[in-house]
Design a protein around this motif. Structure first.
Motif, PDB file in Angstrom:
ATOM      1  N   ARG A 175     -11.539  14.453   2.777  1.00 54.43           N
ATOM      2  CA  ARG A 175     -10.374  14.129   1.957  1.00 54.43           C
ATOM      3  C   ARG A 175      -9.244  13.529   2.806  1.00 54.43           C
ATOM      4  N   LEU A 176      -9.169  13.956   4.059  1.00 57.78           N
ATOM      5  CA  LEU A 176      -8.123  13.459   4.947  1.00 57.78           C
ATOM      6  C   LEU A 176      -8.527  12.183   5.672  1.00 57.78           C
ATOM      7  N   GLU A 177      -9.748  11.706   5.428  1.00 57.99           N
ATOM      8  CA  GLU A 177     -10.261  10.498   6.066  1.00 57.99           C
ATOM      9  C   GLU A 177     -10.155  10.592   7.584  1.00 57.99           C
ATOM     10  N   VAL A 178     -10.582  11.720   8.116  1.00 55.35           N
ATOM     11  CA  VAL A 178     -10.548  11.952   9.559  1.00 55.35           C
ATOM     12  C   VAL A 178     -11.717  11.210  10.200  1.00 55.35           C
ATOM     13  N   PRO A 179     -11.487  10.431  11.260  1.00 54.50           N
ATOM     14  CA  PRO A 179     -12.587   9.751  11.945  1.00 54.50           C
ATOM     15  C   PRO A 179     -13.616  10.749  12.483  1.00 54.50           C
ATOM     16  N   LEU A 180     -14.843  10.271  12.702  1.00 50.48           N
ATOM     17  CA  LEU A 180     -15.936  11.168  13.092  1.00 50.48           C
ATOM     18  C   LEU A 180     -15.642  11.910  14.393  1.00 50.48           C
ATOM     19  N   ARG A 181     -15.064  11.244  15.362  1.00 56.24           N
ATOM     20  CA  ARG A 181     -14.750  11.897  16.633  1.00 56.24           C
ATOM     21  C   ARG A 181     -13.848  13.107  16.403  1.00 56.24           C
ATOM     22  N   GLU A 182     -12.832  12.928  15.571  1.00 52.89           N
ATOM     23  CA  GLU A 182     -11.891  14.008  15.314  1.00 52.89           C
ATOM     24  C   GLU A 182     -12.482  15.055  14.363  1.00 52.89           C
ATOM     25  N   ARG A 183     -13.463  14.666  13.552  1.00 56.37           N
ATOM     26  CA  ARG A 183     -14.150  15.674  12.727  1.00 56.37           C
ATOM     27  C   ARG A 183     -14.899  16.663  13.619  1.00 56.37           C
ATOM     28  N   ASN A 184     -15.472  16.158  14.693  1.00 51.49           N
ATOM     29  CA  ASN A 184     -16.114  17.065  15.650  1.00 51.49           C
ATOM     30  C   ASN A 184     -15.106  18.058  16.216  1.00 51.49           C
ATOM     31  N   ALA A 185     -13.901  17.568  16.525  1.00 48.81           N
ATOM     32  CA  ALA A 185     -12.865  18.450  17.061  1.00 48.81           C
ATOM     33  C   ALA A 185     -12.467  19.507  16.034  1.00 48.81           C
ATOM     34  N   LEU A 186     -12.410  19.150  14.770  1.00 48.28           N
ATOM     35  CA  LEU A 186     -12.103  20.107  13.708  1.00 48.28           C
ATOM     36  C   LEU A 186     -13.189  21.177  13.620  1.00 48.28           C
ATOM     37  N   LEU A 187     -14.442  20.753  13.690  1.00 49.97           N
ATOM     38  CA  LEU A 187     -15.559  21.705  13.613  1.00 49.97           C
ATOM     39  C   LEU A 187     -15.520  22.681  14.785  1.00 49.97           C
ATOM     40  N   VAL A 188     -15.301  22.163  15.978  1.00 47.36           N
ATOM     41  CA  VAL A 188     -15.255  23.026  17.165  1.00 47.36           C
ATOM     42  C   VAL A 188     -14.094  24.007  17.060  1.00 47.36           C
ATOM     43  N   ALA A 189     -12.931  23.523  16.608  1.00 44.25           N
ATOM     44  CA  ALA A 189     -11.768  24.402  16.484  1.00 44.25           C
ATOM     45  C   ALA A 189     -12.016  25.521  15.483  1.00 44.25           C
ATOM     46  N   ALA A 190     -12.875  25.256  14.499  1.00 51.62           N
ATOM     47  CA  ALA A 190     -13.192  26.263  13.485  1.00 51.62           C
ATOM     48  C   ALA A 190     -14.354  27.161  13.906  1.00 51.62           C
ATOM     49  N   GLY A 191     -14.913  26.900  15.097  1.00 43.84           N
ATOM     50  CA  GLY A 191     -15.983  27.757  15.613  1.00 43.84           C
ATOM     51  C   GLY A 191     -17.384  27.269  15.309  1.00 43.84           C
ATOM     52  N   PHE A 192     -17.526  25.990  14.921  1.00 46.26           N
ATOM     53  CA  PHE A 192     -18.835  25.437  14.596  1.00 46.26           C
ATOM     54  C   PHE A 192     -19.229  24.370  15.617  1.00 46.26           C
ATOM     55  N   ALA A 193     -20.513  24.086  15.663  1.00 44.29           N
ATOM     56  CA  ALA A 193     -21.010  23.053  16.575  1.00 44.29           C
ATOM     57  C   ALA A 193     -20.616  21.672  16.065  1.00 44.29           C
ATOM     58  N   PRO A 194     -20.381  20.717  16.962  1.00 51.48           N
ATOM     59  CA  PRO A 194     -20.101  19.344  16.522  1.00 51.48           C
ATOM     60  C   PRO A 194     -21.260  18.799  15.688  1.00 51.48           C
ATOM     61  N   MET A 195     -20.948  17.961  14.725  1.00 50.60           N
ATOM     62  CA  MET A 195     -21.966  17.432  13.823  1.00 50.60           C
ATOM     63  C   MET A 195     -22.367  15.999  14.168  1.00 50.60           C
ATOM     64  N   TYR A 196     -21.432  15.235  14.722  1.00 45.91           N
ATOM     65  CA  TYR A 196     -21.664  13.811  14.932  1.00 45.91           C
ATOM     66  C   TYR A 196     -21.872  13.527  16.411  1.00 45.91           C
ATOM     67  N   ARG A 197     -22.986  12.880  16.736  1.00 48.62           N
ATOM     68  CA  ARG A 197     -23.311  12.595  18.116  1.00 48.62           C
ATOM     69  C   ARG A 197     -22.562  11.367  18.602  1.00 48.62           C
ATOM     70  N   GLN A 198     -22.335  11.329  19.906  1.00 50.82           N
ATOM     71  CA  GLN A 198     -21.717  10.169  20.543  1.00 50.82           C
ATOM     72  C   GLN A 198     -22.621   9.737  21.689  1.00 50.82           C
TER      73      GLN A 198
END
Length: 284
Positions: A73-96
């Motif tokens: 909903r916030l249109e967060v880029p994939l790189r920053e979505r990984n940061a959101l997931l990690v901050a919430a205690g989950f593994a990153p979802m998008y590979r780089q």
């Protein structure tokens, strides 16, 4: 691949939370960056305002599904979505991965096909910070005369374009092109909140104003009404181009989402003929 790029409204830049900051700090950053109230975001994400407030203040932990829904909903880029997931205690979802990674071989072939297929006109690929990733055979012609230091990798194409020792002295309509590039970069900053891009914008904006003036060939009025041209002074005369940006339409890899191909098209018959002649000479 998609030839459109969103143009979000300009917003004031604020520093992004660090890797050790809690999820709530990341969420609050993106919510305020998009100029949304908690009520606005709650309605967009179909959650209660109370629960969203609890998540933002750390009183409630979001599920992985909730993190991804809010990021969408916030249109967060994939790189920053990984940061959101990690901050919430989950593994990153998008590979780089590097574009040379075997897993991205098909994507690399697609990029190479676009670049090669665009000859005899110039085309290049850049990463999220406008560093040159790949180019076709015509691009070195545009880089001639730049200071050697600006041509050492990684080559930043925006810095190369506007630096007084780069291509700036050869851009006949430098004032117009400089304004266009800075506005385009500001739009990207608004979309990503990237501090590296903000630093690049500040650097480019601080370069001395254009001092070189050239007699410009006329640009088709209908064309100039829909696209900003770039006009290069070359030994073959002034070459006029318009450009398009091509991006991958449905990337699930950070590298691919951040990759863009810029293609230069002749804005007049003189430019088209000059490039065709140059390509023929190069092929001999």
């Amino acid at each position: 691949m998609n030839t459109t790029r969103p143009h979000p409204p300009k917003v004031a830049h604020a520093g992004q939370p660090g890797a050790r900051d809690p999820f709530g700090a990341h969420l609050r950053h993106w919510r305020t960056h998009r100029r949304l109230s908690q009520l606005d975001l709650a309605q967009e994400a179909e959650v209660s305002t109370r629960h969203l407030s609890y998540v933002e203040t750390g009183r409630a932990a979001p599920s992985r599904e909730m993190v991804l829904r809010l990021a969408e909903r916030l249109e967060v880029p994939l790189r920053e979505r990984n940061a959101l997931l990690v901050a919430a205690g989950f593994a990153p979802m998008y590979r780089q991965r590097s574009l040379d990674d075997p897993a991205l071989a098909a994507a690399r072939r697609a990029v190479d096909l676009v670049l090669k297929g665009h000859e005899p006109f110039p085309a290049l690929a850049v990463d999220r910070h406008w560093n040159l990733v790949a180019h076709n055979a015509l691009v070195p012609m545009l880089m001639e005369g730049a200071a050697p230091a600006l041509l050492q990798g990684p080559i930043n194409v925006l810095r190369l374009s506007l630096h007084p020792e780069g291509l700036a002295p050869r851009i006949a309509n430098l004032a117009q092109w400089r304004t266009h590039l800075l506005e385009r970069l500001q739009q990207q900053i608004a979309a990503t909140g990237d501090p590296v891009l903000q630093a690049l914008h500040d650097e480019l904006e601080a370069y001395p104003p254009p001092a070189v003036h050239h007699d410009l060939p006329a640009i088709d009025t209908a064309l100039s009404a829909v696209a900003v041209p770039i006009q290069f002074v070359t030994p073959n005369g002034v070459l006029s181009f318009i450009t398009t940006i091509t991006i991958f339409g449905t990337p699930v890899d950070v590298t691919l989402q951040e990759l863009a191909v810029e293609s230069f098209f002749p804005a007049d018959e003189q430019t088209a003929a000059a490039l065709a002649a140059l390509a023929a000479q190069t092929a001999r």
